[in-house]
Design an enzyme around this catalytic site. Structure first.
Site, PDB file in Angstrom:
ATOM      1  N   LYS A  41     -14.790  15.100  48.311  1.00 43.49           N
ATOM      2  CA  LYS A  41     -15.500  13.803  48.296  1.00 43.49           C
ATOM      3  C   LYS A  41     -14.568  12.720  47.794  1.00 43.49           C
ATOM      4  O   LYS A  41     -13.637  12.978  47.022  1.00 43.49           O
ATOM      5  CB  LYS A  41     -16.776  13.847  47.433  1.00 43.49           C
ATOM      6  N   ASP A  45     -21.130  16.113  40.598  1.00 45.31           N
ATOM      7  CA  ASP A  45     -20.772  15.891  42.005  1.00 45.31           C
ATOM      8  C   ASP A  45     -21.268  17.005  42.927  1.00 45.31           C
ATOM      9  O   ASP A  45     -21.132  16.899  44.148  1.00 45.31           O
ATOM     10  CB  ASP A  45     -19.241  15.824  42.175  1.00 45.31           C
TER      11      ASP A  45
END
Ligand code: C5P
Length: 307
Positions: free
Chosen positions: A11, A140
């Site tokens: 990401k 996350d």
């Protein structure tokens, strides 16, 4: 079923606004995540003796713990506990995403392990079950499950959808060694005007800047490049001043945006298209300011079965 394989993406954060620390030590965030086409592969095989184990190959494998603290092992253990599974699993991870690079490499391995073990054990966890477990594993991890592009609030684990269009060509420049995320947050807080109050902290909950949301709605990479924002960049640069040279070089090579990725030290450059991405990658590679340069487009899907 003998072996299950999952691809789990890195990401990046296109915008990352950080508020002063909460009583639990975490920082309230408002971030726009994008999953990019740089993948770790997580394989899960049955372990008839009921044990949970992991082996790691590839990028940074020598610094990844192989005991119960490994995030993928923790993910397997959490899923097994939640669904009363006693079968065990032998996980093997092939890493492409650098360790401690600000790209959620460990988090995505955990997301990948949740998906892989769910398939191997036939636990049939719902999406909400997996998201709840992911949130326990790290801030996350929920996004790494979902992928695409999303806003994260709370610790970063509360996801909501974003009206966004377009596909983006990124160039990632890796540093020789990683940066510790807690250390970067601590450095952010060190510039304080009082206990828990940073000089640069906006009052109230952090928000994603409207120019970034507007740029994403338009799908215009030039506008997105101008709107990229990361509150963790300044502390990462204080800890690693040398990263400035890499960022400056990207600007000289006409990157539409140049930024530290998450808590760093990976530097992120937005290209205007594939040819420009190649030019940027070649220029950065030959500069000697970074260890390795990779290209990755986004958004891509989250952790997903490939077999
Ligand atoms: O949630 P995760 O384990 O990935 O976070 C790693 C560390 O990053 C935390 O222990 C904390 O120091 C810091 N962090 C934070 N605020 C967040 C997310 C992470 O302070 N919202």
């Amino acid at each position: 079923m003998t072996t299950v394989t999952v691809r789990a993406p890195a990401k990046i954060n296109l915008g990352l606004s950080v508020g002063p620390p909460r009583p639990d030590g975490y920082h309230p965030l408002a971030t726009v995540y994008q999953a990019v086409a740089l993948y770790d592969e997580v394989k899960a095989r049955p372990a008839p003796d009921g044990t949970l184990s992991v082996s790691v190959t590839g990028e940074g494998h020598d610094v990844v713990p192989l005991d119960a603290t490994n995030l993928a092992v923790r993910a397997a253990a959490l899923l097994a506990k939640r669904f009363d599974v006693d079968e065990g699993v032998a996980l093997s991870i092939h890493k492409t995403i650098p360790v401690a690079g600000g790209l959620a490499g460990g988090s995505t391995d955990a997301a990948g392990a949740l998906v892989a073990c769910d398939a191997l054990w036939g636990t049939q966890a719902t999406r909400d079950d997996l998201l709840a477990l992911a949130s326990e594993l790290g801030s996350d991890v929920p996004f790494c499950l979902v992928g695409g592009i999303a806003v994260g609030t709370g610790r970063g684990d509360q996801l909501s959808s974003v009206l966004a269009r377009g596909s983006y060509e990124w160039v990632l420049a890796y540093a020789a060694t990683g940066l510790s995320t807690p250390q970067v947050y601590a450095e952010l807080d060190r510039v304080a005007i009082g206990p828990g109050v940073r000089a640069d902290a906006a009052p109230g909950a952090p928000e994603v800047a409207e120019p970034l949301m507007a740029a994403l709605r338009s799908g215009d990479p030039y506008a997105v490049g101008l709107a990229l924002h990361n509150d963790l960049e300044a502390p990462a640069l204080r800890l690693r001043p040398g990263l400035r040279r890499t960022l400056d070089l990207g600007r000289e090579l006409d990157a539409l945006g140049s930024m530290v990725s998450g808590s760093g030290p990976t530097c992120l450059f937005l290209a205007s298209g594939e040819d420009h991405a190649v030019d940027l990658a070649v220029g950065l590679s030959s500069s000697g300011t970074c260890r390795l340069v990779q290209r990755a487009s986004g958004p891509v899907h989250g952790a997903r079965l490939v077999t």
